[in-house]
Design an enzyme around this catalytic site. Structure first.
Site, PDB file in Angstrom:
ATOM      1  N   HIS A  44       0.987  -1.308  -0.116  1.00 38.67           N
ATOM      2  CA  HIS A  44       0.038  -0.075   0.172  1.00 38.67           C
ATOM      3  C   HIS A  44       0.888   1.270  -0.062  1.00 38.67           C
ATOM      4  O   HIS A  44       1.846   1.045   0.602  1.00 38.67           O
ATOM      5  CB  HIS A  44      -0.962  -0.227   1.205  1.00 38.67           C
ATOM      6  CG  HIS A  44      -1.831   0.891   1.231  1.00 38.67           C
ATOM      7  ND1 HIS A  44      -1.784   2.301   1.775  1.00 38.67           N
ATOM      8  CD2 HIS A  44      -3.281   0.874   1.363  1.00 38.67           C
ATOM      9  CE1 HIS A  44      -2.975   3.154   1.788  1.00 38.67           C
ATOM     10  NE2 HIS A  44      -4.021   2.021   1.499  1.00 38.67           N
ATOM     11  N   ASP A  79       2.796  -4.762   8.383  1.00 38.49           N
ATOM     12  CA  ASP A  79       1.365  -3.835   7.959  1.00 38.49           C
ATOM     13  C   ASP A  79       0.193  -4.882   8.101  1.00 38.49           C
ATOM     14  O   ASP A  79      -0.041  -5.637   7.221  1.00 38.49           O
ATOM     15  CB  ASP A  79       1.486  -3.408   6.661  1.00 38.49           C
ATOM     16  CG  ASP A  79       0.170  -2.614   6.094  1.00 38.49           C
ATOM     17  OD1 ASP A  79      -0.686  -2.729   6.831  1.00 38.49           O
ATOM     18  OD2 ASP A  79       0.235  -1.899   5.049  1.00 38.49           O
ATOM     19  N   GLN A  95      -5.083  -5.044   6.939  1.00 36.41           N
ATOM     20  CA  GLN A  95      -6.186  -6.092   6.452  1.00 36.41           C
ATOM     21  C   GLN A  95      -6.030  -7.085   7.612  1.00 36.41           C
ATOM     22  O   GLN A  95      -7.265  -7.913   7.448  1.00 36.41           O
ATOM     23  CB  GLN A  95      -6.036  -6.450   5.104  1.00 36.41           C
ATOM     24  CG  GLN A  95      -5.963  -5.157   4.005  1.00 36.41           C
ATOM     25  CD  GLN A  95      -7.351  -4.667   4.191  1.00 36.41           C
ATOM     26  OE1 GLN A  95      -8.345  -5.372   4.284  1.00 36.41           O
ATOM     27  NE2 GLN A  95      -7.407  -3.496   3.694  1.00 36.41           N
ATOM     28  N   LYS A 129     -10.749  -0.877  10.329  1.00 35.27           N
ATOM     29  CA  LYS A 129     -10.845  -2.013   9.561  1.00 35.27           C
ATOM     30  C   LYS A 129     -11.445  -3.313  10.273  1.00 35.27           C
ATOM     31  O   LYS A 129     -11.421  -4.475   9.957  1.00 35.27           O
ATOM     32  CB  LYS A 129      -9.933  -2.130   8.722  1.00 35.27           C
ATOM     33  CG  LYS A 129      -9.469  -1.270   7.695  1.00 35.27           C
ATOM     34  CD  LYS A 129      -8.386  -1.592   6.777  1.00 35.27           C
ATOM     35  CE  LYS A 129      -7.695  -0.432   6.075  1.00 35.27           C
ATOM     36  NZ  LYS A 129      -8.365  -0.176   4.788  1.00 35.27           N
ATOM     37  N   CYS A 155      -4.659   2.358  -3.701  1.00 36.06           N
ATOM     38  CA  CYS A 155      -3.274   2.846  -3.062  1.00 36.06           C
ATOM     39  C   CYS A 155      -2.365   2.054  -3.333  1.00 36.06           C
ATOM     40  O   CYS A 155      -1.157   1.966  -2.389  1.00 36.06           O
ATOM     41  CB  CYS A 155      -3.515   3.070  -1.449  1.00 36.06           C
ATOM     42  SG  CYS A 155      -4.851   4.418  -1.368  1.00 36.06           S
TER      43      CYS A 155
HETATM   44  N1  PMP Z   1      -2.100  -0.956   4.574  1.00 32.70           N
HETATM   45  C1  PMP Z   1      -2.871  -1.680   4.049  1.00 32.70           C
HETATM   46  C2  PMP Z   1      -2.771  -2.993   3.446  1.00 32.70           C
HETATM   47  C3  PMP Z   1      -4.348  -1.052   3.759  1.00 32.70           C
HETATM   48  O1  PMP Z   1      -5.143  -1.648   3.419  1.00 32.70           O
HETATM   49  C4  PMP Z   1      -4.577   0.171   4.420  1.00 32.70           C
HETATM   50  C5  PMP Z   1      -5.727   0.704   4.144  1.00 32.70           C
HETATM   51  N2  PMP Z   1      -6.324   0.638   2.885  1.00 32.70           N
HETATM   52  C6  PMP Z   1      -3.511   0.845   4.816  1.00 32.70           C
HETATM   53  C7  PMP Z   1      -2.234   0.505   5.145  1.00 32.70           C
HETATM   54  C8  PMP Z   1      -3.606   2.322   5.383  1.00 32.70           C
HETATM   55  O2  PMP Z   1      -4.621   2.233   6.269  1.00 32.70           O
HETATM   56  P1  PMP Z   1      -5.325   3.565   7.068  1.00 32.70           P
HETATM   57  O3  PMP Z   1      -5.786   4.352   5.728  1.00 32.70           O
HETATM   58  O4  PMP Z   1      -6.371   3.344   8.055  1.00 32.70           O
HETATM   59  O5  PMP Z   1      -4.100   4.358   7.669  1.00 32.70           O
END
Ligand code: PMP
Length: 409
Positions: A126, A203, A206, A229, A367
């Site tokens: 991401h 990270d 998910q 999430k 993203c």
């Molecule tokens: N890493 C992953 C794998 C994600 O799916 C996301 C959110 N889509 C993020 C990081 C970032 O999370 P947040 O927007 O809640 O900071």
């Protein structure tokens, strides 16, 4: 010890008020759970109750409301700590979310990273696990390297083993890909990184809501995730860190709460976790994430996973029957996320038409622009499942996609 009776999933949908509405005259079918999950009444009520009865600023207050708010805040930290099996609740730092957690680490590590040190990430990260490291490299002269993946969306683990060396200072990898659904072999990745004394960052944005996370078993240095999430509120996230490394690195924000003593000449920092929590924290958010963990703990997690995967398998089987659809992300070990492209049709067009049928999916690059470049596509349509979805919704999704293809082809 008496085993706690875990709840089954029947009627779980009833606990999510937002799901009971019409969109464009149709029942809402919410399949955008990888972007954000919906909130059960228990979480909404916990936040409401906190504001109606217990709100005040936390720590150091002597009056009753402040004591209560502090207890609520710190008891949520305890719940998070147990949720990921942290050895100590003081190793849990509350942040704004996964992005904030990664920025905290990347911003705080500057003194441990030197010119020509190498930072490894994967091709499926991401943006929030790419850009903070690029910025750290700019500041320190370190080099960012990318572990490649195959067409199925799996990390090339042999290539990774070849890439790690004594120059590797940090390895930061997504546990569960938000775009592909791939569950990465993070145990192996962490073990290899540790044999070179590299810092490991996982990270878990998910993963935390779908997989059991045991940070002691994983033995990673950092594990991060977001409240929103895992059925919790937005604006609250978690950074778990090993105690020694949290003590070694500098805070990255400065001000109230994070200090022990301030004079105009110098300041000494507070102990963990407060050293990393400058300013008034998101107390209601912490209460909310605590309630979301209680909610998750009340469920049979194996059953949740099996159920979500049954929805995934049902949808995947039906999507694969549609000729012009290409599935993006075919890892043999994955979670209930399906990304796909339809030949000759932009993902946004599919998303817009199926929204007319009340169906919420995410379309675009999710993203993960470099991952889209790898597949040579502008984006995907992504359906991601949660415990409150059902097989009738899978059928509605398939019907709506077939309709969109008929209209757009
Ligand atoms: N890493 C992953 C794998 C994600 O799916 C996301 C959110 N889509 C993020 C990081 C970032 O999370 P947040 O927007 O809640 O900071």
């Amino acid at each position: 010890m008496k085993a706690i009776q875990k709840r089954k999933l029947e009627n779980i949908r009833e606990e999510f008020p937002i799901l009971h509405q019409k969109i464009n005259g149709e029942d809402l079918v919410y399949l955008d759970n990888a972007a954000s999950t919906q909130k059960p009444k228990a979480v909404i009520n916990a936040i409401k109750n906190y504001y109606e009865n217990d709100h005040s600023n936390v720590h150091r207050g002597v009056h009753s409301l402040s004591v209560r708010a502090t207890e609520a805040y710190e008891s949520s930290r305890e719940k998070v700590s147990e949720f990921v099996n942290s050895p100590d609740k003081d190793q849990i730092i509350f942040t704004k979310g996964t992005t904030d957690s990664i920025n905290l680490i990347a911003g705080s590590l500057t003194n441990l990273i030197e010119k020509n040190d190498e930072i490894l990430i994967t091709a499926m990260e991401h943006h929030s696990n790419i850009v903070p490291w690029q910025e750290l490299c700019k500041r320190t002269g370190a080099i960012l390297k990318v572990i490649p993946i195959n067409d199925n969306g799996e990390i090339l683990i042999d290539k990774y083993r070849d890439m790690v060396s004594n120059k590797t200072k940090l390895v930061s990898v997504v546990h569960l890909s938000n775009t592909l659904g791939t569950i990465n072999p993070i145990e192996e990745i962490i073990d290899t990184a540790k044999s070179y004394n590299a810092i490991t960052v996982i990270d878990g944005a998910q993963a935390a809501g779908h997989l059991l996370v045991d940070v002691q078993k994983l033995d990673c240095d950092f594990y991060l995730f977001s409240g929103h999430k895992i059925f919790g509120p937005t604006g609250i996230g978690v950074l778990y860190g090993k105690e020694d490394i949290l003590n070694q690195i500098d805070p990255y924000q400065f001000g109230g709460e994070m200090i022990l003593k301030v004079t105009f000449d110098e300041t000494t920092y507070n102990d963990l976790p407060h050293k990393f929590e400058a300013g008034t924290p998101n107390i209601a958010g912490a209460v909310g994430i605590g309630a979301s963990i209680d909610f998750i703990n009340s469920l049979d997690r194996d059953l949740c996973h099996q159920y979500e995967m049954s929805l995934h398998d049902d949808a995947l089987g039906k999507l694969e029957q549609i000729e012009c659809i290409r599935i993006i992300g075919k890892s043999s070990i994955k979670s209930a996320i399906i990304s796909f492209v339809v030949d000759g049709i932009h993902p946004h067009d599919i998303g817009t038409i199926i929204n007319q049928k009340g169906i919420a999916v995410r379309t675009g690059h999710h993203c993960t622009m470099p991952l889209m470049d790898f597949y040579g596509i502008p984006g995907t349509v992504r359906a991601s499942f949660s415990i409150y979805n059902n097989h009738a919704e899978v059928d509605k999704l398939i019907d709506a996609i077939n309709l969109a293809i008929k209209m757009l082809k």
